[in-house]
Design an enzyme around this catalytic site. Structure first.
Site, PDB file in Angstrom:
ATOM      1  N   HIS A  78       1.545  -8.815 -23.139  1.00 49.00           N
ATOM      2  CA  HIS A  78       2.435  -7.863 -22.325  1.00 49.00           C
ATOM      3  C   HIS A  78       3.556  -8.521 -21.621  1.00 49.00           C
ATOM      4  O   HIS A  78       3.481  -9.605 -21.135  1.00 49.00           O
ATOM      5  CB  HIS A  78       1.587  -6.883 -21.287  1.00 49.00           C
ATOM      6  N   CYS A 109       0.497  -1.171 -17.592  1.00 48.87           N
ATOM      7  CA  CYS A 109      -1.028  -0.778 -17.771  1.00 48.87           C
ATOM      8  C   CYS A 109      -1.655  -1.056 -16.632  1.00 48.87           C
ATOM      9  O   CYS A 109      -1.517  -2.036 -15.856  1.00 48.87           O
ATOM     10  CB  CYS A 109      -1.401  -1.458 -18.982  1.00 48.87           C
ATOM     11  N   CYS A 112      -2.574  -4.986 -16.397  1.00 48.84           N
ATOM     12  CA  CYS A 112      -1.340  -5.799 -15.979  1.00 48.84           C
ATOM     13  C   CYS A 112      -1.036  -5.407 -14.438  1.00 48.84           C
ATOM     14  O   CYS A 112      -0.612  -6.284 -13.750  1.00 48.84           O
ATOM     15  CB  CYS A 112      -0.102  -5.426 -16.731  1.00 48.84           C
ATOM     16  N   HIS A 262       8.693   9.178   5.775  1.00 50.67           N
ATOM     17  CA  HIS A 262       7.937   8.200   6.495  1.00 50.67           C
ATOM     18  C   HIS A 262       6.583   8.575   6.363  1.00 50.67           C
ATOM     19  O   HIS A 262       6.069   9.614   5.924  1.00 50.67           O
ATOM     20  CB  HIS A 262       8.651   8.157   7.957  1.00 50.67           C
ATOM     21  N   GLU A 264       4.439   9.309   8.369  1.00 49.49           N
ATOM     22  CA  GLU A 264       3.847  10.452   9.193  1.00 49.49           C
ATOM     23  C   GLU A 264       4.072  11.838   8.536  1.00 49.49           C
ATOM     24  O   GLU A 264       3.276  12.794   8.459  1.00 49.49           O
ATOM     25  CB  GLU A 264       4.429  10.306  10.586  1.00 49.49           C
ATOM     26  N   CYS A 293       8.658   6.796  14.878  1.00 52.48           N
ATOM     27  CA  CYS A 293      10.298   6.983  15.358  1.00 52.48           C
ATOM     28  C   CYS A 293      10.655   8.354  16.007  1.00 52.48           C
ATOM     29  O   CYS A 293       9.652   9.467  15.885  1.00 52.48           O
ATOM     30  CB  CYS A 293      11.082   7.056  14.040  1.00 52.48           C
ATOM     31  N   CYS A 296      10.134  11.276  13.584  1.00 49.11           N
ATOM     32  CA  CYS A 296       8.820  11.743  13.387  1.00 49.11           C
ATOM     33  C   CYS A 296       7.944  12.213  14.163  1.00 49.11           C
ATOM     34  O   CYS A 296       7.134  13.128  14.220  1.00 49.11           O
ATOM     35  CB  CYS A 296       8.098  10.486  12.526  1.00 49.11           C
TER      36      CYS A 296
END
Length: 386
Positions: A78, A109, A112, A262, A264, A293, A296
Site C-alpha cells: 500500500h 485501511c 495500515c 475543544h 470539553e 480555557c 469552555c
C-alpha cells in the site's frame, strides 16, 4: 514494515489525478490508494517543504494452486507503507521535528492504520496530517474504528478541501500550466464527507496509547508542546445513595478548521445528544491534561446551571495560564456552579492509567517530580478558588 525501500515519483499525470482523486463518496474501480506527500521541518527559516512526491499503491498477482492468477492487495504494497519505508530509510536526525502531510485518494485501511500508529509512537518528532479525498467503507465498523485510532494516536484526519486539491494539482501533477478545475458536485461531495467524518470522530475513544498518556498528562510546571487537551470521563447514574457505572471514554481536541471543538465541548455535545435524560441524576468525572480555557469553563458552568441533575468533578493534571485573571475567573465560575475542581495526584494518575490507557497490563510508572509538582499546582488552585 516493508519488503523494500521504494523511491517516490515526482508527479502523476493529469488523467491519473482526476480519475483517482475524484471525491464522489462512492466510486467503483478505484481499487488502490494514491498518496501525495509534503514533508516540512519545523522552525526551518526557509518555510519551504523538505520534500514532496507521490506514492501509488500496487496491485500484485498471486499464483494459485489451480494455476489461476488472482488480483489481491497486501498491506506492505500500500502507498502508506511505501511512504513509511522510504521516510524511515532516509535515517533523518531525531533532533529535528517533521510535519508530514498526506493527501490520499482513500483513507488508510485498518492494517495500515496499525502500522501508522506504531510509527507515530516510535517517532515523537513527527506530526502527521492525513487529508483524504474519500472515505473507504465509512459505514463499516472496522474502518470507522481505524479512523478513530488514527485520531487518538495523534494524527490529524480530515477531508480534502478545494485549497488542498489545488495544492496537489500544483505540486504533484504534471499539469501543463493549467489550473485545477473542480468537477460537478465537488462542493456537495466535500460537505457530505466532511460531515460523515465529523460524525465518526465525534464519538469518544475507548482509551489512549501509553505514550500519549505520559506525554500529555505529565504534570510539568512548564509543559511545552502540549497544545491540546485530552479528557478522560466516567459517567455514573446516581440511584438513591449509590452510583452505577454507565459510560466511559476519552475525548481530545478536534482541530476542525470550522469548529475548533475543544475536548470539553466535544464531551458536552456527545453527552447532550447520546446520554443525558432529565429523569436521571448523573455523577460525571473528568480527568483532563489541562484545566478548561475561559470559554469552555463558561460553557460548562452554564451547562451545570441549567442541568441540576448533573454533578461534575474535574481532576486536572495542569493549570492552563493560571496566572491570567480571566483563566482564574473561569475556574471560579465552575466552582460557583457546583463543580469540584482538583489537581490530579498519584492515585488519580494511576486510576487514569488503569482505566483509560491501553496499558498492556503494565503498572503505572510515576515520573520524577510528580509529588512536588502536585503540591505546587494544588497550592495555586487553592489560591484561585479562595
Amino acid at each position: 514494515m516493508n519488503p523494500q525501500i521504494r523511491n517516490p515519483m515526482e508527479r502523476m499525470y493529469r488523467r491519473t489525478f482526476y480519475y483517482n482523486f475524484e471525491n464522489e463518496p462512492i466510486l467503483y474501480g478505484r481499487r488502490y490508494t494514491w498518496l501525495c506527500y509534503e514533508v516540512k521541518i519545523k522552525k526551518d527559516p526557509s518555510k519551504l517543504p523538505w520534500d514532496t512526491g507521490v506514492f501509488p499503491g500496487q496491485v500484485r498477482p498471486k499464483f494459485q494452486s489451480n494455476r489461476r492468477y488472482e488480483v489481491y492487495f497486501q498491506p506492505q504494497y500500500h502507498a502508506e507503507m511505501y511512504f513509511l519505508s522510504w521516510f524511515c530509510g532516509n535515517q533523518l536526525p531525531a533532533y529535528k521535528h517533521f510535519q508530514i502531510t498526506w493527501f490520499v485518494s482513500w483513507n488508510p485501511c485498518p492494517d495500515c492504520v496499525a502500522k501508522v500508529t506504531e510509527f507515530l509512537a516510535e517517532h515523537r518528532n513527527v506530526t502527521l496530517t492525513i487529508s483524504a479525498a474519500r472515505l473507504y467503507y465509512y459505514w463499516g465498523k472496522d474502518w470507522r474504528r481505524a479512523l478513530c485510532r488514527l485520531h487518538q494516536a495523534g494524527a490529524r484526519v480530515k477531508i480534502m478541501d478545494d485549497e488542498e486539491f489545488a495544492y496537489c494539482w500544483e505540486n504533484c501533477v504534471y499539469n501543463g500550466g493549467q489550473p485545477f478545475m473542480p468537477w460537478d458536485k465537488f462542493d456537495d461531495n466535500y460537505a457530505f464527507l466532511h460531515l460523515k467524518l465529523k460524525e465518526i470522530l465525534r464519538n469518544p475513544m475507548e482509551a489512549m496509547y501509553p505514550h500519549t498518556f505520559y506525554f500529555h498528562f505529565k504534570n510539568l510546571r512548564k509543559a511545552y508542546g502540549r497544545n491540546e487537551t485530552w479528557l478522560c470521563f466516567a459517567v455514573e447514574i446516581i440511584k438513591q445513595r449509590s452510583t452505577v457505572p454507565w459510560k466511559t471514554g476519552v475525548f481530545r481536541n478536534q482541530v476542525d478548521p470550522e469548529t475548533h471543538c475543544h475536548a470539553e465541548r466535544c464531551f458536552l455535545s456527545w453527552f447532550r445528544g447520546n446520554t443525558l435524560s432529565p429523569k436521571k441524576n448523573y455523577q460525571v468525572t473528568w480527568y483532563t491534561s489541562w484545566s478548561p480555557c475561559p470559554e469552555c469553563a463558561g460553557e460548562v458552568a452554564e451547562f451545570l446551571a441549567t442541568h441540576s441533575n448533573v454533578k461534575l468533578t474535574i481532576y486536572t493534571a495542569r493549570l492552563y495560564y493560571f496566572w491570567r485573571t480571566h483563566y482564574q475567573q473561569g475556574l471560579r465560575s465552575l466552582s460557583e456552579e457546583g463543580a469540584s475542581v482538583e489537581i490530579m495526584g498519584y492515585e488519580d494518575f494511576k486510576c487514569c492509567w488503569e482505566n483509560f490507557v491501553y496499558n498492556g497490563d503494565e503498572p503505572f510508572k510515576p515520573w520524577k517530580g510528580i509529588k512536588y509538582n502536585f503540591l505546587f499546582l494544588d497550592s495555586k488552585l487553592q489560591e484561585i478558588l479562595e
